[in-house]
Design a protein around this motif. Structure first.
Motif: not given
Length: 83
Positions: A3-12, A64-83
């Motif tokens: 996905d685009s998140l992985e592409a962005s983190v991979c770019g960094v 990259v995969a782990h960093v994306c998981d961490l980002i997604a966890e925080q996004d889910g927590a902010v939205l009140g969701e869990r992935s």
């Protein structure tokens, strides 16, 4: 990339490691990273993605995969969701 998140983190990662290609499962340190670069990458990702990425979490699994998981966890927590 899945996905685009992985592409962005991979770019960094690729920018700081000065490599053209990188897999989402490549270990940052095995590809040429070191602790000072890791601190810079963590700061950049934290700022760019508006997350609280901790250096110790990055060191546990510096991919990259782990960093994306961490980002997604925080996004889910902010939205009140869990992935």
């Amino acid at each position: 990339m899945r996905d685009s998140l992985e592409a962005s983190v991979c770019g960094v990662f690729a920018e700081y490691l000065d490599v053209e290609t990188l897999s989402v499962t490549d270990d940052f340190f095995e590809v040429g990273g070191h602790s000072m670069l890791a601190a810079e990458v963590v700061a950049r990702i934290s700022t760019e993605f508006n997350v609280n990425l901790r250096l110790r979490d990055f060191f546990r699994n510096p991919t990259v995969a782990h960093v994306c998981d961490l980002i997604a966890e925080q996004d889910g927590a902010v939205l009140g969701e869990r992935s």
